[in-house]
Design a protein around this motif. Structure first.
Motif, PDB file in Angstrom:
ATOM      1  N   GLY A  42       0.780  -1.221   0.000  1.00 16.35           N
ATOM      2  CA  GLY A  42       0.000   0.000   0.000  1.00 16.35           C
ATOM      3  C   GLY A  42       0.813   1.273   0.000  1.00 16.35           C
ATOM      4  O   GLY A  42       0.245   2.365   0.083  1.00 16.35           O
ATOM      5  N   LYS A  43       2.129   1.146  -0.099  1.00 18.11           N
ATOM      6  CA  LYS A  43       2.987   2.336  -0.072  1.00 18.11           C
ATOM      7  C   LYS A  43       3.825   2.404  -1.343  1.00 18.11           C
ATOM      8  O   LYS A  43       4.004   1.410  -2.047  1.00 18.11           O
ATOM      9  N   GLU A  44       4.352   3.586  -1.592  1.00 22.38           N
ATOM     10  CA  GLU A  44       5.213   3.755  -2.748  1.00 22.38           C
ATOM     11  C   GLU A  44       6.603   3.205  -2.435  1.00 22.38           C
ATOM     12  O   GLU A  44       7.026   3.129  -1.281  1.00 22.38           O
ATOM     13  N   ARG A  45       7.309   2.860  -3.487  1.00 18.17           N
ATOM     14  CA  ARG A  45       8.682   2.415  -3.323  1.00 18.17           C
ATOM     15  C   ARG A  45       9.528   3.565  -2.808  1.00 18.17           C
ATOM     16  O   ARG A  45       9.371   4.710  -3.243  1.00 18.17           O
ATOM     17  N   GLU A  46      10.439   3.279  -1.877  1.00 18.19           N
ATOM     18  CA  GLU A  46      11.265   4.317  -1.292  1.00 18.19           C
ATOM     19  C   GLU A  46      12.734   3.928  -1.292  1.00 18.19           C
ATOM     20  O   GLU A  46      13.081   2.747  -1.214  1.00 18.19           O
ATOM     21  N   PHE A  47      13.552   4.933  -1.372  1.00 18.66           N
ATOM     22  CA  PHE A  47      15.000   4.763  -1.322  1.00 18.66           C
ATOM     23  C   PHE A  47      15.423   4.320   0.070  1.00 18.66           C
ATOM     24  O   PHE A  47      14.926   4.827   1.076  1.00 18.66           O
ATOM     25  N   VAL A  48      16.381   3.378   0.114  1.00 23.07           N
ATOM     26  CA  VAL A  48      16.922   2.907   1.388  1.00 23.07           C
ATOM     27  C   VAL A  48      18.390   3.300   1.529  1.00 23.07           C
ATOM     28  O   VAL A  48      18.783   3.936   2.502  1.00 23.07           O
ATOM     29  N   ALA A  49      19.192   2.907   0.560  1.00 18.40           N
ATOM     30  CA  ALA A  49      20.633   3.169   0.628  1.00 18.40           C
ATOM     31  C   ALA A  49      21.237   2.971  -0.755  1.00 18.40           C
ATOM     32  O   ALA A  49      20.644   2.304  -1.604  1.00 18.40           O
ATOM     33  N   ALA A  50      22.413   3.563  -0.960  1.00 17.68           N
ATOM     34  CA  ALA A  50      23.104   3.387  -2.235  1.00 17.68           C
ATOM     35  C   ALA A  50      24.604   3.512  -2.016  1.00 17.68           C
ATOM     36  O   ALA A  50      25.055   4.121  -1.033  1.00 17.68           O
ATOM     37  N   ILE A  51      25.366   2.940  -2.957  1.00 21.56           N
ATOM     38  CA  ILE A  51      26.817   2.955  -2.865  1.00 21.56           C
ATOM     39  C   ILE A  51      27.390   3.015  -4.270  1.00 21.56           C
ATOM     40  O   ILE A  51      26.806   2.456  -5.209  1.00 21.56           O
ATOM     41  N   THR A  52      28.506   3.699  -4.417  1.00 15.95           N
ATOM     42  CA  THR A  52      29.190   3.698  -5.705  1.00 15.95           C
ATOM     43  C   THR A  52      30.178   2.532  -5.747  1.00 15.95           C
ATOM     44  O   THR A  52      30.766   2.176  -4.723  1.00 15.95           O
ATOM     45  N   TRP A  53      30.324   1.958  -6.950  1.00 17.12           N
ATOM     46  CA  TRP A  53      31.313   0.887  -7.085  1.00 17.12           C
ATOM     47  C   TRP A  53      32.696   1.417  -6.712  1.00 17.12           C
ATOM     48  O   TRP A  53      33.465   0.706  -6.076  1.00 17.12           O
ATOM     49  N   SER A  54      32.994   2.626  -7.140  1.00 21.12           N
ATOM     50  CA  SER A  54      34.262   3.253  -6.798  1.00 21.12           C
ATOM     51  C   SER A  54      34.019   4.741  -6.612  1.00 21.12           C
ATOM     52  O   SER A  54      33.408   5.365  -7.491  1.00 21.12           O
ATOM     53  N   PRO A  55      34.407   5.299  -5.501  1.00 16.97           N
ATOM     54  CA  PRO A  55      35.249   4.749  -4.450  1.00 16.97           C
ATOM     55  C   PRO A  55      34.493   4.181  -3.251  1.00 16.97           C
ATOM     56  O   PRO A  55      35.089   4.025  -2.190  1.00 16.97           O
ATOM     57  N   GLY A  56      33.212   3.863  -3.406  1.00 11.94           N
ATOM     58  CA  GLY A  56      32.470   3.282  -2.301  1.00 11.94           C
ATOM     59  C   GLY A  56      31.769   4.317  -1.442  1.00 11.94           C
ATOM     60  O   GLY A  56      31.487   4.061  -0.271  1.00 11.94           O
ATOM     61  N   ASN A  57      31.466   5.486  -2.023  1.00  8.74           N
ATOM     62  CA  ASN A  57      30.675   6.472  -1.284  1.00  8.74           C
ATOM     63  C   ASN A  57      29.264   5.945  -1.057  1.00  8.74           C
ATOM     64  O   ASN A  57      28.737   5.197  -1.881  1.00  8.74           O
ATOM     65  N   THR A  58      28.667   6.363   0.049  1.00  9.32           N
ATOM     66  CA  THR A  58      27.359   5.834   0.410  1.00  9.32           C
ATOM     67  C   THR A  58      26.360   6.941   0.732  1.00  9.32           C
ATOM     68  O   THR A  58      26.729   8.071   1.059  1.00  9.32           O
ATOM     69  N   ARG A  59      25.098   6.586   0.623  1.00 10.28           N
ATOM     70  CA  ARG A  59      23.970   7.449   1.037  1.00 10.28           C
ATOM     71  C   ARG A  59      22.938   6.556   1.704  1.00 10.28           C
ATOM     72  O   ARG A  59      22.746   5.403   1.320  1.00 10.28           O
ATOM     73  N   TYR A  60      22.247   7.124   2.696  1.00 15.08           N
ATOM     74  CA  TYR A  60      21.221   6.378   3.424  1.00 15.08           C
ATOM     75  C   TYR A  60      19.965   7.223   3.585  1.00 15.08           C
ATOM     76  O   TYR A  60      20.036   8.440   3.721  1.00 15.08           O
ATOM     77  N   ALA A  61      18.847   6.560   3.616  1.00 15.27           N
ATOM     78  CA  ALA A  61      17.621   7.220   4.021  1.00 15.27           C
ATOM     79  C   ALA A  61      17.695   7.500   5.516  1.00 15.27           C
ATOM     80  O   ALA A  61      18.299   6.741   6.280  1.00 15.27           O
ATOM     81  N   TYR A  62      17.068   8.574   5.927  1.00 18.51           N
ATOM     82  CA  TYR A  62      17.116   8.958   7.340  1.00 18.51           C
ATOM     83  C   TYR A  62      16.566   7.844   8.233  1.00 18.51           C
ATOM     84  O   TYR A  62      17.065   7.605   9.321  1.00 18.51           O
ATOM     85  N   SER A  63      15.557   7.147   7.739  1.00 20.58           N
ATOM     86  CA  SER A  63      14.876   6.135   8.555  1.00 20.58           C
ATOM     87  C   SER A  63      15.749   4.923   8.865  1.00 20.58           C
ATOM     88  O   SER A  63      15.442   4.162   9.788  1.00 20.58           O
TER      89      SER A  63
END
Length: 120
Positions: A42-63
């Motif tokens: 019942g909810k929309e798809r949401e971003f959780v986390a991501a990473i670059t192959w190089s150099p491995g930088n990351t991002r996260y959802a606040y939750s």
């Protein structure tokens, strides 16, 4: 084309842990960012986390920040999502995606998804 296969989902009690894996094959060089998304009923798809192959930088959802950790093994072209301190609201189908140039959108390839269920 990039093929993505997720594994590692399942049923876990609140407070528990799971590790998801996403094995990438094919033209993996065409993507530089690997992301995890989730969609609850019942909810929309949401971003959780991501990473670059190089150099491995990351991002996260606040939750999920501080509870989930995304990592990658370039030699195996596999991305992982370690999920700790799971909550019932983390219950969803989790999808792996491959993209280029943007953390939160523009992903071109998607896996079939793996179910994560967290019981209270």
């Amino acid at each position: 084309q990039v093929q993505l296969v997720e594994s590692g989902g399942g049923l876990v009690q609140a407070g528990g842990s799971l590790r998801l894996s996403c094995a990438a094959s094919g033209r993996t060089a065409s993507s530089d960012i690997m992301g995890w998304f989730r969609q609850a009923p019942g909810k929309e798809r949401e971003f959780v986390a991501a990473i670059t192959w190089s150099p491995g930088n990351t991002r996260y959802a606040y939750s999920v920040k501080g509870r989930f950790t995304i990592s990658r093994d370039n030699a195996k072209t596999t991305v992982y999502l370690q999920m700790n301190s799971l909550k019932p609201e983390d219950t969803a189908v989790y999808y792996c995606a491959a993209g280029r140039g943007s953390w939160y959108s523009g992903y071109d390839y998607w896996g079939q998804g793996t179910q994560v269920t967290v019981s209270s």
